[in-house]
Design a protein around this motif. Structure first.
Motif, PDB file in Angstrom:
ATOM      1  N   GLU A   1       0.774  -1.235   0.000  1.00  0.00           N
ATOM      2  CA  GLU A   1       0.000   0.000   0.000  1.00  0.00           C
ATOM      3  C   GLU A   1       0.812   1.295   0.000  1.00  0.00           C
ATOM      4  OE1 GLU A   1      -3.106   0.038   2.909  1.00  0.00           O
ATOM      5  OE2 GLU A   1      -3.410  -2.128   2.788  1.00  0.00           O
ATOM      6  N   TYR A   2       2.069   1.229   0.426  1.00  0.00           N
ATOM      7  CA  TYR A   2       2.813   2.483   0.575  1.00  0.00           C
ATOM      8  C   TYR A   2       4.155   2.492  -0.154  1.00  0.00           C
ATOM      9  CZ  TYR A   2      -0.579   3.523   4.229  1.00  0.00           C
ATOM     10  OH  TYR A   2      -1.745   3.757   4.917  1.00  0.00           O
ATOM     11  N   ALA A   3       4.361   1.550  -1.058  1.00  0.00           N
ATOM     12  CA  ALA A   3       5.653   1.443  -1.747  1.00  0.00           C
ATOM     13  C   ALA A   3       5.987   2.697  -2.545  1.00  0.00           C
ATOM     14  CB  ALA A   3       5.653   0.221  -2.663  1.00  0.00           C
ATOM     15  N   HIS A   4       4.967   3.428  -2.991  1.00  0.00           N
ATOM     16  CA  HIS A   4       5.206   4.634  -3.796  1.00  0.00           C
ATOM     17  C   HIS A   4       5.524   5.851  -2.937  1.00  0.00           C
ATOM     18  CE1 HIS A   4       1.108   4.841  -2.446  1.00  0.00           C
ATOM     19  NE2 HIS A   4       0.974   6.070  -2.888  1.00  0.00           N
ATOM     20  N   LYS A   5       5.342   5.724  -1.626  1.00  0.00           N
ATOM     21  CA  LYS A   5       5.572   6.856  -0.725  1.00  0.00           C
ATOM     22  C   LYS A   5       6.707   6.611   0.274  1.00  0.00           C
ATOM     23  CE  LYS A   5       2.104   9.617  -1.947  1.00  0.00           C
ATOM     24  NZ  LYS A   5       2.283  11.020  -2.380  1.00  0.00           N
ATOM     25  N   PHE A   6       6.787   5.376   0.759  1.00  0.00           N
ATOM     26  CA  PHE A   6       7.770   5.058   1.798  1.00  0.00           C
ATOM     27  C   PHE A   6       8.453   3.724   1.507  1.00  0.00           C
ATOM     28  CE2 PHE A   6       4.290   7.389   3.873  1.00  0.00           C
ATOM     29  CZ  PHE A   6       4.969   8.441   4.464  1.00  0.00           C
ATOM     30  N   THR A   7       9.636   3.575   2.065  1.00  0.00           N
ATOM     31  CA  THR A   7      10.294   2.271   2.079  1.00  0.00           C
ATOM     32  C   THR A   7      10.384   1.831   3.537  1.00  0.00           C
ATOM     33  OG1 THR A   7      12.515   3.249   2.241  1.00  0.00           O
ATOM     34  CG2 THR A   7      11.663   2.762   0.031  1.00  0.00           C
ATOM     35  N   CYS A   8      10.303   0.539   3.749  1.00  0.00           N
ATOM     36  CA  CYS A   8      10.359   0.006   5.108  1.00  0.00           C
ATOM     37  C   CYS A   8      11.314  -1.181   5.109  1.00  0.00           C
ATOM     38  CB  CYS A   8       8.963  -0.421   5.557  1.00  0.00           C
ATOM     39  SG  CYS A   8       8.885  -1.030   7.259  1.00  0.00           S
ATOM     40  N   ARG A   9      12.294  -1.132   5.991  1.00  0.00           N
ATOM     41  CA  ARG A   9      13.288  -2.206   6.040  1.00  0.00           C
ATOM     42  C   ARG A   9      13.625  -2.533   7.487  1.00  0.00           C
ATOM     43  NH1 ARG A   9      18.177   0.343   7.160  1.00  0.00           N
ATOM     44  NH2 ARG A   9      18.201   2.602   6.770  1.00  0.00           N
ATOM     45  N   VAL A  10      14.169  -3.718   7.677  1.00  0.00           N
ATOM     46  CA  VAL A  10      14.571  -4.152   9.013  1.00  0.00           C
ATOM     47  C   VAL A  10      15.869  -3.449   9.397  1.00  0.00           C
ATOM     48  CG1 VAL A  10      15.252  -6.121  10.434  1.00  0.00           C
ATOM     49  CG2 VAL A  10      13.489  -6.399   8.673  1.00  0.00           C
ATOM     50  N   ASP A  11      15.917  -2.941  10.604  1.00  0.00           N
ATOM     51  CA  ASP A  11      17.120  -2.288  11.117  1.00  0.00           C
ATOM     52  C   ASP A  11      18.207  -3.351  11.319  1.00  0.00           C
ATOM     53  OD1 ASP A  11      19.076  -0.913  12.473  1.00  0.00           O
ATOM     54  OD2 ASP A  11      17.713   0.039  13.902  1.00  0.00           O
ATOM     55  N   GLN A  12      19.315  -3.222  10.616  1.00  0.00           N
ATOM     56  CA  GLN A  12      20.388  -4.212  10.708  1.00  0.00           C
ATOM     57  C   GLN A  12      20.999  -4.282  12.101  1.00  0.00           C
ATOM     58  OE1 GLN A  12      21.109  -6.361   8.208  1.00  0.00           O
ATOM     59  NE2 GLN A  12      19.331  -5.404   7.232  1.00  0.00           N
ATOM     60  N   LYS A  13      20.932  -3.180  12.836  1.00  0.00           N
ATOM     61  CA  LYS A  13      21.495  -3.155  14.186  1.00  0.00           C
ATOM     62  C   LYS A  13      20.511  -3.694  15.219  1.00  0.00           C
ATOM     63  CE  LYS A  13      24.423   0.874  13.230  1.00  0.00           C
ATOM     64  NZ  LYS A  13      24.742   2.271  13.628  1.00  0.00           N
ATOM     65  N   ASN A  14      19.226  -3.687  14.857  1.00  0.00           N
ATOM     66  CA  ASN A  14      18.188  -4.152  15.777  1.00  0.00           C
ATOM     67  C   ASN A  14      17.095  -4.856  14.975  1.00  0.00           C
ATOM     68  OD1 ASN A  14      16.224  -4.596  17.671  1.00  0.00           O
ATOM     69  ND2 ASN A  14      15.921  -2.446  18.213  1.00  0.00           N
ATOM     70  N   PRO A  15      17.154  -6.177  14.854  1.00  0.00           N
ATOM     71  CA  PRO A  15      16.188  -6.941  14.051  1.00  0.00           C
ATOM     72  C   PRO A  15      14.739  -6.799  14.518  1.00  0.00           C
ATOM     73  CG  PRO A  15      18.108  -8.276  14.582  1.00  0.00           C
ATOM     74  CD  PRO A  15      18.201  -7.048  15.424  1.00  0.00           C
ATOM     75  N   GLY A  16      14.558  -6.279  15.721  1.00  0.00           N
ATOM     76  CA  GLY A  16      13.201  -6.091  16.240  1.00  0.00           C
ATOM     77  C   GLY A  16      12.635  -4.726  15.924  1.00  0.00           C
ATOM     78  N   GLN A  17      13.276  -4.023  15.005  1.00  0.00           N
ATOM     79  CA  GLN A  17      12.838  -2.670  14.669  1.00  0.00           C
ATOM     80  C   GLN A  17      12.839  -2.468  13.159  1.00  0.00           C
ATOM     81  OE1 GLN A  17      13.883   0.987  17.087  1.00  0.00           O
ATOM     82  NE2 GLN A  17      15.330   1.266  15.421  1.00  0.00           N
ATOM     83  N   LEU A  18      11.850  -1.718  12.675  1.00  0.00           N
ATOM     84  CA  LEU A  18      11.755  -1.387  11.257  1.00  0.00           C
ATOM     85  C   LEU A  18      12.034   0.098  11.067  1.00  0.00           C
ATOM     86  CD1 LEU A  18       8.460  -3.316  10.355  1.00  0.00           C
ATOM     87  CD2 LEU A  18      10.821  -4.090  10.052  1.00  0.00           C
ATOM     88  N   LEU A  19      12.719   0.421   9.986  1.00  0.00           N
ATOM     89  CA  LEU A  19      13.035   1.809   9.670  1.00  0.00           C
ATOM     90  C   LEU A  19      12.234   2.234   8.443  1.00  0.00           C
ATOM     91  CD1 LEU A  19      16.929   1.741  10.105  1.00  0.00           C
ATOM     92  CD2 LEU A  19      15.188   2.378  11.803  1.00  0.00           C
ATOM     93  N   VAL A  20      11.496   3.307   8.587  1.00  0.00           N
ATOM     94  CA  VAL A  20      10.663   3.818   7.498  1.00  0.00           C
ATOM     95  C   VAL A  20      11.282   5.105   6.975  1.00  0.00           C
ATOM     96  CG1 VAL A  20       8.372   4.631   6.831  1.00  0.00           C
ATOM     97  CG2 VAL A  20       8.614   2.843   8.576  1.00  0.00           C
ATOM     98  N   SER A  21      11.490   5.159   5.673  1.00  0.00           N
ATOM     99  CA  SER A  21      12.068   6.358   5.066  1.00  0.00           C
ATOM    100  C   SER A  21      11.254   6.779   3.858  1.00  0.00           C
ATOM    101  CB  SER A  21      13.527   6.106   4.652  1.00  0.00           C
ATOM    102  OG  SER A  21      13.619   5.001   3.778  1.00  0.00           O
ATOM    103  N   THR A  22      11.418   8.028   3.470  1.00  0.00           N
ATOM    104  CA  THR A  22      10.692   8.551   2.316  1.00  0.00           C
ATOM    105  C   THR A  22      11.318   8.029   1.029  1.00  0.00           C
ATOM    106  OG1 THR A  22      12.105  10.513   2.410  1.00  0.00           O
ATOM    107  CG2 THR A  22       9.956  10.649   3.477  1.00  0.00           C
ATOM    108  N   VAL A  23      10.497   7.938   0.001  1.00  0.00           N
ATOM    109  CA  VAL A  23      10.983   7.458  -1.300  1.00  0.00           C
ATOM    110  C   VAL A  23      11.633   8.606  -2.057  1.00  0.00           C
ATOM    111  CG1 VAL A  23      10.275   6.546  -3.533  1.00  0.00           C
ATOM    112  CG2 VAL A  23       9.241   5.670  -1.440  1.00  0.00           C
TER     113      VAL A  23
END
Length: 215
Positions: free
Chosen positions: A193-215
């Motif tokens: 639903e949001y691939a055109h607006k944001f990217t979401c990836r797993v934080d390599q330093k903390n696998p229990g956290q996701l990082l959301v950034s603008t496209v």
């Protein structure tokens, strides 16, 4: 079968049977059983209503789930539980009823249920790891909607690849069978639903956290 043997099913029996119907995709049978037990003088409890709402939710019957939720809230002595809210929010999510889902989310956020904690911590973080997946998705949608609205009001468009949100999902260590549920659900939400607006990836330093950034 119980009735054929002269045994009378009680509220617990009906609730369990309704739950089984839900898992088998028999939402109409679940509603029939709910009506049947009331005709026999048995009063559904919060577990019964939650099971019936869940049966409708699993079959994508949003309107029926909402109707049951409203009925449950009108019953004296019945206080919707976390499970009741989660199933109803999930039904709204599937049916595209975002405004109703967010209203229900606000009710949970008011602190009625200690087992559901929505807290915002400094530096644009949101902790979701104690939430059911359906509620967590609604929380994320709400936050992203606010971010998009703020972006539209801002005259200067945010630079691409800037992290705007950190989502704590946990690693799924306490999930059933030890398999993560929440993190995959949120990642799938972004992909669909949001691939055109944001990217979401797993934080390599903390696998229990996701990082959301603008496209």
């Amino acid at each position: 079968e119980m009735q054929q043997k002269g045994l009378k099913p009680d509220v617990i029996t009906y609730s369990a049977t309704i739950s089984a119907c839900g898992k088998g995709g028999q939402w109409e049978k679940a509603l029939t059983l709910l009506d049947e037990m009331q005709q026999k003088g048995l009063k559904p409890d919060v577990i019964t209503y939650s099971a019936t709402i869940s049966a409708c939710e699993l079959s994508g019957r949003t309107l029926e789930a909402l109707s049951l939720f409203r009925t449950a809230r009108q019953q004296k002595g019945i206080e919707p539980s976390v499970i009741t809210y989660s199933a109803t929010i999930s039904a709204c999510e599937k049916g595209g009823q975002w405004e109703i889902a967010l209203t229900l989310l606000d009710e949970i956020s008011e602190g009625h249920f200690q087992s559901v904690t929505i807290k915002y911590v400094p530096e644009a973080q949101v902790d979701l790891h104690d939430l059911p997946a359906s509620v967590a998705r609604t929380v994320v949608r709400s936050i992203l909607q606010e971010l998009l609205e703020l972006s539209e009001k801002d005259h200067h468009k945010a630079k691409s690849s800037v992290i705007v949100l950190e989502i704590i999902t946990g690693r799924g260590l306490h999930s059933q069978d030890g398999e993560a549920v929440l993190k995959p659900a949120i990642l799938t939400l972004f992909q669909k639903e949001y691939a055109h607006k944001f990217t979401c990836r797993v934080d390599q330093k903390n696998p229990g956290q996701l990082l959301v950034s603008t496209v």
